[in-house]
Design a protein around this motif. Structure first.
Motif, PDB file in Angstrom:
ATOM      1  N   GLY A 191       0.798  -1.213   0.000  1.00 40.28           N
ATOM      2  CA  GLY A 191       0.000   0.000   0.000  1.00 40.28           C
ATOM      3  C   GLY A 191       0.831   1.263   0.000  1.00 40.28           C
ATOM      4  O   GLY A 191       0.281   2.359   0.034  1.00 40.28           O
ATOM      5  N   GLY A 192       2.163   1.145  -0.030  1.00 41.93           N
ATOM      6  CA  GLY A 192       3.027   2.315   0.023  1.00 41.93           C
ATOM      7  C   GLY A 192       3.505   2.758  -1.341  1.00 41.93           C
ATOM      8  O   GLY A 192       3.323   2.071  -2.353  1.00 41.93           O
ATOM      9  N   LEU A 193       4.138   3.928  -1.374  1.00 40.36           N
ATOM     10  CA  LEU A 193       4.727   4.439  -2.607  1.00 40.36           C
ATOM     11  C   LEU A 193       5.833   3.513  -3.099  1.00 40.36           C
ATOM     12  O   LEU A 193       6.570   2.930  -2.303  1.00 40.36           O
ATOM     13  N   THR A 194       5.975   3.413  -4.414  1.00 39.28           N
ATOM     14  CA  THR A 194       7.007   2.557  -5.005  1.00 39.28           C
ATOM     15  C   THR A 194       8.394   2.962  -4.531  1.00 39.28           C
ATOM     16  O   THR A 194       9.236   2.114  -4.239  1.00 39.28           O
ATOM     17  N   ARG A 195       8.625   4.257  -4.427  1.00 35.15           N
ATOM     18  CA  ARG A 195       9.951   4.725  -4.010  1.00 35.15           C
ATOM     19  C   ARG A 195      10.259   4.295  -2.579  1.00 35.15           C
ATOM     20  O   ARG A 195      11.414   4.017  -2.241  1.00 35.15           O
ATOM     21  N   ASN A 196       9.228   4.240  -1.716  1.00 37.64           N
ATOM     22  CA  ASN A 196       9.460   3.815  -0.329  1.00 37.64           C
ATOM     23  C   ASN A 196       9.732   2.322  -0.234  1.00 37.64           C
ATOM     24  O   ASN A 196      10.516   1.880   0.610  1.00 37.64           O
ATOM     25  N   SER A 198      11.278   0.617  -2.495  1.00 35.36           N
ATOM     26  CA  SER A 198      12.653   0.468  -2.967  1.00 35.36           C
ATOM     27  C   SER A 198      13.670   0.983  -1.957  1.00 35.36           C
ATOM     28  O   SER A 198      14.616   0.278  -1.588  1.00 35.36           O
ATOM     29  N   GLN A 199      13.458   2.217  -1.468  1.00 37.89           N
ATOM     30  CA  GLN A 199      14.453   2.869  -0.616  1.00 37.89           C
ATOM     31  C   GLN A 199      14.436   2.376   0.824  1.00 37.89           C
ATOM     32  O   GLN A 199      15.463   2.430   1.505  1.00 37.89           O
ATOM     33  N   CYS A 200      13.273   1.914   1.299  1.00 35.84           N
ATOM     34  CA  CYS A 200      13.146   1.558   2.716  1.00 35.84           C
ATOM     35  C   CYS A 200      13.214   0.059   2.972  1.00 35.84           C
ATOM     36  O   CYS A 200      13.627  -0.363   4.059  1.00 35.84           O
ATOM     37  N   LEU A 201      12.812  -0.752   2.012  1.00 33.12           N
ATOM     38  CA  LEU A 201      12.851  -2.201   2.202  1.00 33.12           C
ATOM     39  C   LEU A 201      13.956  -2.845   1.380  1.00 33.12           C
ATOM     40  O   LEU A 201      14.860  -3.492   1.922  1.00 33.12           O
ATOM     41  N   ASN A 202      13.900  -2.667   0.068  1.00 32.33           N
ATOM     42  CA  ASN A 202      14.855  -3.350  -0.803  1.00 32.33           C
ATOM     43  C   ASN A 202      16.295  -2.955  -0.504  1.00 32.33           C
ATOM     44  O   ASN A 202      17.193  -3.804  -0.467  1.00 32.33           O
ATOM     45  N   ASP A 203      16.522  -1.650  -0.278  1.00 34.30           N
ATOM     46  CA  ASP A 203      17.891  -1.184  -0.023  1.00 34.30           C
ATOM     47  C   ASP A 203      18.444  -1.690   1.306  1.00 34.30           C
ATOM     48  O   ASP A 203      19.666  -1.670   1.509  1.00 34.30           O
ATOM     49  N   PHE A 204      17.576  -2.149   2.204  1.00 27.54           N
ATOM     50  CA  PHE A 204      18.016  -2.623   3.514  1.00 27.54           C
ATOM     51  C   PHE A 204      17.738  -4.114   3.715  1.00 27.54           C
ATOM     52  O   PHE A 204      17.831  -4.624   4.830  1.00 27.54           O
ATOM     53  N   GLN A 387      -2.679   8.257 -19.396  1.00 29.58           N
ATOM     54  CA  GLN A 387      -2.051   6.973 -19.642  1.00 29.58           C
ATOM     55  C   GLN A 387      -0.888   6.756 -18.687  1.00 29.58           C
ATOM     56  O   GLN A 387      -0.212   7.705 -18.273  1.00 29.58           O
ATOM     57  N   ALA A 388      -0.661   5.508 -18.328  1.00 31.67           N
ATOM     58  CA  ALA A 388       0.429   5.175 -17.417  1.00 31.67           C
ATOM     59  C   ALA A 388       0.863   3.742 -17.652  1.00 31.67           C
ATOM     60  O   ALA A 388       0.038   2.870 -17.939  1.00 31.67           O
ATOM     61  N   MET A 389       2.161   3.500 -17.512  1.00 26.23           N
ATOM     62  CA  MET A 389       2.659   2.130 -17.616  1.00 26.23           C
ATOM     63  C   MET A 389       2.206   1.299 -16.432  1.00 26.23           C
ATOM     64  O   MET A 389       1.924   0.117 -16.553  1.00 26.23           O
ATOM     65  N   VAL A 390       2.117   1.957 -15.248  1.00 25.76           N
ATOM     66  CA  VAL A 390       1.679   1.265 -14.047  1.00 25.76           C
ATOM     67  C   VAL A 390       0.778   2.199 -13.234  1.00 25.76           C
ATOM     68  O   VAL A 390       1.104   3.373 -13.039  1.00 25.76           O
ATOM     69  N   LEU A 391      -0.342   1.681 -12.781  1.00 28.61           N
ATOM     70  CA  LEU A 391      -1.201   2.373 -11.813  1.00 28.61           C
ATOM     71  C   LEU A 391      -1.329   1.455 -10.605  1.00 28.61           C
ATOM     72  O   LEU A 391      -1.674   0.282 -10.754  1.00 28.61           O
ATOM     73  N   ALA A 392      -1.050   1.981  -9.412  1.00 32.76           N
ATOM     74  CA  ALA A 392      -1.052   1.160  -8.202  1.00 32.76           C
ATOM     75  C   ALA A 392      -1.843   1.853  -7.104  1.00 32.76           C
ATOM     76  O   ALA A 392      -1.884   3.093  -7.037  1.00 32.76           O
ATOM     77  N   PRO A 393      -2.472   1.072  -6.198  1.00 33.33           N
ATOM     78  CA  PRO A 393      -3.275   1.664  -5.117  1.00 33.33           C
ATOM     79  C   PRO A 393      -2.474   2.565  -4.189  1.00 33.33           C
ATOM     80  O   PRO A 393      -3.039   3.455  -3.549  1.00 33.33           O
ATOM     81  N   GLY A 394      -1.159   2.351  -4.088  1.00 32.29           N
ATOM     82  CA  GLY A 394      -0.349   3.142  -3.187  1.00 32.29           C
ATOM     83  C   GLY A 394      -0.100   4.563  -3.654  1.00 32.29           C
ATOM     84  O   GLY A 394       0.392   5.391  -2.884  1.00 32.29           O
TER      85      GLY A 394
END
Length: 425
Positions: A191-196, A198-204, A387-394
């Motif tokens: 439910g979070g932003l894609t950037r979060n 990536s930066q908060c979970l994947n990077d750690f 138009q968008a390549m991806v639309l997400a609930p977050g």
């Protein structure tokens, strides 16, 4: 009884932006009521960066972003009362409030802006079974403990829910030396932003367990472990998938709820989709002269958009107080309907009164869409698309249309269409 032109309930980013915009629109008798001991709202405890990129073109921390609003309020000399709790809001725009300095008092306003923000869902709202030990807290509470009070909430943490606050706190926990076991998410997507993510979970290297939930909390004096299970397509735990995760803290980041008790007391019509007020394109509610903006209207993912919405509410309230905006009449307005794949849509109505400018529609997709287009249709005819390549609930979506192009329609509808690969755009 004290009289004001514009009364704003809430001194966060939405409320302060509304006050400044009302002042610039020509209103002078403006008052902000804030229940905390400082202006800024939740921003005061958000020490991470990422605020202000859209509004200021700079990456600011929460306190830095709030400071810019506060400086504007002080520069205009706009009045505000801190440590003030609003007890009641009547349909005729009389507010009953209290604070240590003034005691119990009442204020009558020509226009009221609701900017009370939102609150977190707690364990009680989620009805998680198990014992009742210490160590079960919301992500916002953990953030306050860590950033304002200077306390570590625990040493071994499981986070339930992948809302943005939870994701950001997962990163900060690791940076403070706390072990984050995993983030557990009920839905098949975050439910979070894609950037979060990536930066908060994947990077750690923090695991994100999708389609899972906590089915039991264990421990006596303190949390000792939680039981996590997979869920099916109906979000029901799947027997046999349970596993125990040792931890001393469960942090809940399972969504936000707009603070609308005052709105309901005033007779404001509520939306079951947004959990906030039903509003028109000028953010006027069903009660004439009462406007709503920010997270009390619908939960945002970026504070920049909260401020922009607050400005629209403030300008509209000032114009209403000056007699330049008519009272809301939803029966005569253009309804805006949620179509396929669309949720949390605002505004729900568009006024037919002629005006310059645009109508901004905001909504969230109900699931993840690939190669999609969001369509706005007036009486079945497309009048706008995105138009968008991806639309997400977050991530909230926006569509802007000229007001003149939609005010004569019988109805508007917004829907999402997923296009096949290779299909012409």
């Amino acid at each position: 009884m004290k009289q004001v032109d514009i009364l704003i309930i809430g001194g966060g980013s939405a409320g302060m932006a509304a006050a400044a915009a009302a002042y610039e629109q020509g209103a002078r008798n403006i008052l902000i009521l804030e229940r905390s001991d400082r202006l800024g709202g939740i921003l005061c405890q958000c020490i991470h960066s990422g605020f202000g990129l859209h509004r200021y073109g700079q990456e600011l921390t929460g306190p830095e972003y709030a400071k810019r609003h506060v400086e504007e309020i002080r520069r205009w000399g706009i009045a505000y009362k801190l440590n003030t709790f609003v007890l009641d809001l009547s349909e005729d725009k009389v507010v009953t409030a209290m604070n240590p300095e003034d005691g119990l008092f009442q204020i009558r306003a020509k226009a009221v802006v609701l900017a009370m923000g939102c609150r977190e869902r707690s364990r009680g709202a989620l009805m998680i079974p198990g014992t009742r030990p210490a160590g079960v807290i919301t992500a916002g509470t953990a953030q306050r403990y860590l950033n304002l009070e200077g306390y570590l909430p625990g040493k071994h943490v499981v986070i339930l829910g992948s809302g943005d606050i939870g994701l950001i706190m997962a990163r900060q926990f690791v940076m403070e030396g706390i072990e984050v076991k995993e983030v557990v998410e009920l839905l098949p997507f975050s439910g979070g932003l894609t950037r979060n993510i990536s930066q908060c979970l994947n990077d750690f290297n923090i695991p994100l367990r999708l389609s899972s939930t906590v089915v039991e909390i264990r421990g006596r004096g303190r949390v000792s472990s939680v039981v996590v299970a997979k869920v099916d397509e109906h979000r029901k735990p799947i027997p046999g998938t349970e596993r125990e995760v040792p931890c001393d803290t469960l942090v809940i980041s399972a969504g936000l709820i707009p603070e609308n008790e005052l709105s309901r007391e005033a007779g404001v019509r509520m939306s079951p989709s947004t959990k906030g007020a039903v509003v028109d394109d000028l953010l006027q509610t069903s009660v004439p002269g009462i406007f709503a903006c920010g997270n009390v209207l619908h939960v945002h993912d970026m504070v920049d958009f909260v401020s922009a919405e607050g400005e629209l509410a403030g300008r509209s309230a000032a114009r209403f107080a000056a007699g330049e905006v008519a009272e809301s009449d939803f029966d005569a307005a253009v309804p805006v309907l949620e179509g396929d794949g669309v949720g949390g849509l605002t505004p729900q109505y568009v006024s037919r009164a002629p005006r310059e400018g645009t109508v901004k529609l905001m909504f969230r997709p109900r699931r993840i869409y690939q190669n999609a287009v969001a369509l706005v249709e007036a009486d079945g005819v497309c009048v706008g698309k995105k138009q968008a390549m991806v639309l997400a609930p977050g991530e909230m979506c926006e569509l802007e249309l000229p007001h003149a192009a939609v005010r004569d329609a019988a109805a508007l509808s917004v829907r999402i269409e997923e296009r096949q690969r290779g299909m012409s755009q």
